[in-house]
Design an enzyme around this catalytic site. Structure first.
Site, PDB file in Angstrom:
ATOM      1  N   CYS A  22       2.228  -6.864 -13.404  1.00  0.00           N
ATOM      2  CA  CYS A  22       1.091  -6.890 -14.325  1.00  0.00           C
ATOM      3  C   CYS A  22       1.144  -8.188 -15.116  1.00  0.00           C
ATOM      4  CB  CYS A  22       1.111  -5.696 -15.266  1.00  0.00           C
ATOM      5  SG  CYS A  22       2.540  -5.665 -16.378  1.00  0.00           S
ATOM      6  N   ASP A 438     -23.489 -42.543 -11.690  1.00  0.00           N
ATOM      7  CA  ASP A 438     -23.333 -43.953 -11.343  1.00  0.00           C
ATOM      8  C   ASP A 438     -24.284 -44.254 -10.184  1.00  0.00           C
ATOM      9  OD1 ASP A 438     -22.036 -46.572 -11.014  1.00  0.00           O
ATOM     10  OD2 ASP A 438     -21.210 -45.667  -9.198  1.00  0.00           O
TER      11      ASP A 438
END
Length: 751
Positions: A22, A438
Site C-alpha cells: 500500500c 519557435d
C-alpha cells in the site's frame, strides 16, 4: 569489497522494492532512505521502484540494508532488467483458486446452517473449520507474513489491517463455535446482511481473503497491462547485429558487442541496431514505433538513423555513433521510467496520509468495538462492527491514484511520440494559456534553400556565392548549410576560411583569401558600419515582404550581394495551431528572424501574434515577460538558442530533432515532426490530470464515507472486504482508460 556508488544527479540509482502492499509501505521506505546523508529518494508504489538520487558517495549495500531495515526487500535494477510481475500473478492466482474452492462451499454451508439451524449435523463445526483453515492460513499467508514483518519493525500496513481482520474473524468464530454452546446463530435475512452467519465469522474470514486476493491479482494484472507500452518500447531494440569487418566479411554478433565506429548491415525488414549514420545504401525506414508517424522516411548515405526503427527496403551499411545506454531508445526508455516514478504534490500528501492511516484505523476499530460494548449491544454485533472498520479501511486506492494514471499516460504518450519527463509537466500543462512557438525548425522544416541571389554592380554571382559559401561552410546553422550547399553545388570546392567567428543571432564572419567577409542580417551590417546599396536594399525589402529570409554578404567594407532563403512550413502546422486555438490557448510566434518573414509564416498557419528579431539571449526574457503579465506559458522549440526559453517556460516542449540543449531543458519531448503532436501532448496531459483528480476524489471520498458506515454497524464485514477490493480496482481501471487516448490526427485517420 563494498561497492561505493559515486554521487550523481543525472543518473539516479534504481531499486526494485519487494513486499510493499500500500501507499503507507512506499511512504515508509521513502522516509527510511531519505534519512541517509546524501540520499534523495522517491518510492513509487505502483511501479514498486525506488529512484535514489545521490549527492554523496553511498554504498549500494547501505541502501539495500536501509530498505530491509524497514521490513522490505530491495535489489538494484540493472539496465534492461524490467520484471513484468508474471510470477506474482501466478502465485496470487494459485492462492485465489484454492480460496475459492474452499470458500464458496464454506459460505454456502455457513449461510444454510444459519438460516435453517435444524439442518446442523454432528460435527458441523469441524467441517466449517476444515474448509476455513486452508484459506485463512496458506491462502492468506502473504498478508500474515507482511504484517508480521511490519510488526517486527514497529510499523503497520494495509496487510496489518487485512491480517488482523482475518485472524479476529477466524479466532472469534472458533471461540463461539466451541466455547459458547455450539455457537448461537442469528436468523433472518437482515441478520445475515449486518451480521453474517450470526456469531460465526468463518465465512467472513474466508471472504475477506478471497476478495483481497482477487483485488491484488486484478491490480497486479492491471499494472502489468499499464506497463505494456514501456515494455514494448524497451524491447524494440535488436538482439543481435551483422557487423561488417574490415575485409568486407559479415559477422553476426550480440548487440552488446557492438562498438562505436563499427559498421553494421541492415537488410530489408531488419531493426536498425543502434543510432548511427548511413555509410552506403538507401531505403525507406519505418519510424512509427519511435515517433508515431506512419509515413516511412527515406534515408541515404550521410543521413542519421535511430536504433529501434525498421528498414523497409534496400540494404544499408550504417556506422554506429552511439551504443548501449547512450542510444536515443535507451534514453527514452529511462525517461519514461523516470516519469513513472515521479510524484505530484497532491500524491505526496496522499502518501503522508497513508503513512499514519494504519494506526489510526486500528485505534478506530478498537474504539468502535469498545463503544458498541459500552452501549450494551451483544458482543457479536460489536465484533462485527470492529471487523468492518478494520477491513474497509484500505489505503491502496490512495497510493494507486496518481502513479497508475501516470504509468498508463507515459506509456501511451510514448506510443504517440510524446515523452513525459515528469509529473510536473502534467501539472503545468493543466494551467497553460499561451503557447509560444519557435519558427525555424519548429513551425517550419528548418531546411532552408537559397531562393534568390542579387549582386551589386560589378560583382559576379560566383564571387558572392564563393565567399559566402566559404564562411558559412564553417557554421552548422540551417541558413549556413543552405548557402554552403548551393555554393558547393555550383562552384565545386570551397575556399578555406580563417579567423571564423559566429555572431549569435546576427551572422558569421571570417577571412577568405585575405579579405574580411561578413554574412548576416541587416542589423549586423549596420552594427559593423557597412552600408547596403539602395538597389540591394530595395530587393531585400521586397523579398522579406514576401516572407523570405535575407542575408547580406559584405566583402571588405562593401555589401557585394544579398541572398534570399525560403523555409517551408511543416505539413499540418496550420491544423495544429487551429486545434490549439480550439483548446482555448493563445499562440505566439517567437523568432530571431525578421518581422516580415515571421509575419508571413504566422499568417500562413493562423498565428496572430508575432515577436520577431529576438536574439537568443532575449528569448528567455520574452518568456519571463509573458509570465510576468500573468500568462502561463508553454514554449515549443528545437535549437540551442531555445534552451533558456524552454527552461524558463512553465512547460517546455522540444522536438527530438533538435539539439541536446533543447531536449535537456524541456519537460516534454516531441518525437514527431508533425506539429499535431503539440496539441496532442496538451490534451494527453489534461486527460491524465483529469483522471488523477478523479482517482483521488474517489480514494479520499471512499474512505471518508466508508469508515463512518462501518463504525456505525451499517456494513457487513464481507461487504466491506468486497468494497475495499473494488475501490483499488476502480482506481486502476479508471487509469487504464488512458490507453485508448488518441490525438486528432488518429481520429481523422480512423474516421
Amino acid at each position: 569489497m563494498t561497492e561505493v556508488l559515486p554521487s550523481r544527479t543525472t543518473e539516479p540509482v534504481e531499486l526494485a522494492i519487494g513486499g510493499m502492499t500500500c501507499a503507507a509501505c512506499a511512504a515508509r521506505v521513502e522516509r527510511k532512505l531519505n534519512k541517509l546523508d546524501g540520499v534523495a529518494a522517491t518510492v513509487n508504489y505502483a511501479t514498486e521502484h525506488a529512484t535514489v538520487t545521490l549527492t554523496a558517495p553511498v554504498p549500494m549495500a547501505r541502501l539495500i540494508a536501509q530498505v530491509e531495515g524497514a521490513g522490505y526487500t530491495a535489489r538494484e535494477i540493472e539496465r534492461g532488467d524490467r520484471a513484468d510481475g508474471r510470477d506474482r500473478l501466478r502465485s496470487l492466482w494459485r492462492r485465489l483458486v484454492v480460496a475459492l474452492l474452499a470458500g464458496v462451499p464454506l459460505a454456502d454451508l455457513s449461510i444454510t446452517l444459519a438460516l435453517v439451524p435444524s439442518l446442523r449435523f454432528p460435527g458441523w463445526q469441524w467441517v466449517l473449520l476444515a474448509l476455513t483453515l486452508p484459506v485463512v492460513t496458506w491462502c492468506a499467508w502473504p498478508f500474515h507474513a507482511k504484517a508480521l514483518r511490519a510488526a517486527r519493525h514497529g510499523t503497520g500496513s494495509m496487510d496489518t489491517l487485512v491480517s488482523l481482520g482475518i485472524i479476529a474473524a477466524a479466532g472469534w468464530s472458533i471461540y463461539t463455535m466451541f466455547g459458547r454452546s455450539g455457537g448461537a446463530h442469528a436468523q433472518g435475512v437482515w441478520g445475515l446482511i449486518l451480521q453474517p452467519a450470526g456469531s460465526s465469522y468463518l465465512d467472513v474470514a474466508a471472504g475477506v481473503t478471497i476478495f483481497v486476493l482477487a483485488g491484488r491479482m486484478f491490480e497486479a494484472r492491471a499494472k502489468h497491462t499499464a506497463g505494456t507500452a514501456l515494455r514494448a518500447l524497451a524491447e524494440m531494440g535488436a538482439r543481435d547485429v551483422v557487423v561488417l569487418g574490415d575485409d568486407g566479411a559479415e559477422h553476426r554478433v550480440p548487440i552488446a558487442r557492438l562498438r562505436v565506429g563499427d559498421r553494421f548491415v541492415v537488410r530489408p525488414g531488419d531493426t536498425v541496431a543502434t543510432d548511427g549514420v548511413v555509410v552506403s545504401g538507401a531505403c525507406a525506414v519505418d519510424t512509427s514505433a519511435m515517433t508515431g508517424e506512419s509515413v516511412p522516411v527515406e534515408v541515404m548515405a550521410g543521413d542519421a538513423v535511430v536504433g529501434g526503427t525498421v528498414a523497409l527496403g534496400g540494404r544499408l551499411v550504417v556506422r554506429a555513433e552511439k551504443v548501449g545506454a547512450d542510444t536515443q531508445l535507451a534514453q527514452l526508455v529511462r525517461l519514461v521510467e523516470r516519469a513513472q516514478s515521479d510524484k505530484a504534490a497532491v500524491q505526496r500528501l496522499a502518501d503522508r496520509i497513508a503513512g499514519v492511516f494504519v494506526p489510526v484505523v486500528i485505534a478506530l476499530a478498537v474504539a468502535t468495538l469498545g463503544g458498541w460494548l459500552l452501549g450494551g449491544v451483544p458482543v457479536e454485533r460489536a465484533v462485527s462492527c470492529g471487523l468492518a472498520v478494520l477491513i474497509i479501511a484500505c489505503p491502496c486506492a490512495l497510493g494507486l491514484a496518481t502513479p497508475t494514471a501516470l504509468l498508463v499516460a507515459s506509456g501511451r504518450g510514448a506510443q504517440l511520440g510524446v515523452f513525459i519527463k515528469g509529473h510536473q509537466a502534467l501539472e503545468s500543462a493543466r494551467a497553460i494559456d499561451t503557447v509560444v512557438l519557435d519558427k525555424t525548425g519548429t513551425v517550419t522544416t528548418g531546411r532552408m534553400a537559397v531562393a534568390g541571389i542579387q549582386v551589386a554592380d560589378g560583382v559576379s554571382r560566383a564571387t558572392v556565392l564563393g565567399h559566402a559559401g566559404a564562411v558559412e561552410n564553417a557554421s552548422e546553422h540551417g541558413v549556413a548549410r543552405a548557402i554552403a550547399d548551393l555554393a558547393r553545388a555550383e562552384l565545386g570546392t570551397l575556399a578555406d576560411v580563417e579567423d571564423f567567428r559566429a555572431l549569435s543571432g546576427l551572422g558569421v564572419r571570417g577571412r577568405v583569401g585575405g579579405q574580411e567577409v561578413r554574412v548576416g542580417t541587416v542589423r549586423l551590417m549596420r552594427a559593423e558600419g557597412v552600408a547596403i546599396p539602395d538597389a540591394l536594399e530595395q530587393t531585400r525589402a521586397d523579398w522579406e515582404a514576401r516572407g523570405r529570409t535575407t542575408v547580406a554578404v559584405a566583402i571588405g567594407d562593401e555589401v557585394a550581394g544579398v541572398l534570399a532563403l525560403a523555409d517551408t512550413v511543416r505539413p499540418g502546422a496550420a491544423d495544429a495551431v487551429a486545434e490549439l486555438h480550439a483548446l482555448g490557448l493563445r499562440t505566439v510566434m517567437l523568432t530571431g528572424d525578421n518581422a516580415a518573414t515571421a509575419r508571413a509564416v504566422a499568417a500562413e498557419i493562423g498565428i496572430g501574434e508575432v515577436i520577431a528579431e529576438v536574439l537568443p539571449a532575449d528569448k528567455a526574457d520574452v518568456i519571463a515577460r509573458l509570465r510576468a503579465d500573468g500568462r502561463t506559458v508553454a514554449m515549443v522549440g528545437d535549437g540551442v538558442n531555445d534552451g533558456p526559453a524552454l527552461a524558463g517556460a512553465d512547460l517546455g516542449m522540444a522536438l527530438v530533432t533538435g539539439t541536446d540543449v533543447a531536449v535537456g531543458a524541456c519537460d516534454l519531448i516531441l518525437m514527431r515532426t508533425d506539429l499535431a503532436v503539440v496539441p496532442a501532448a496538451v490534451r494527453l496531459a489534461r486527460a491524465t490530470l483529469k483522471t488523477i483528480r478523479g482517482n483521488l476524489r474517489w480514494a479520499f471520498g471512499y474512505n471518508i464515507a466508508a469508515l463512518p458506515l462501518a463504525a456505525a454497524g451499517l456494513l457487513n464485514p464481507l461487504i466491506a472486504a468486497a468494497a475495499m477490493a473494488l475501490s483499488s480496482l476502480f482506481v486502476v481501471s479508471n487509469s487504464l482508460r488512458l490507453r485508448h487516448f488518441e490525438h486528432s490526427g488518429e481520429a481523422r485517420a480512423r474516421g
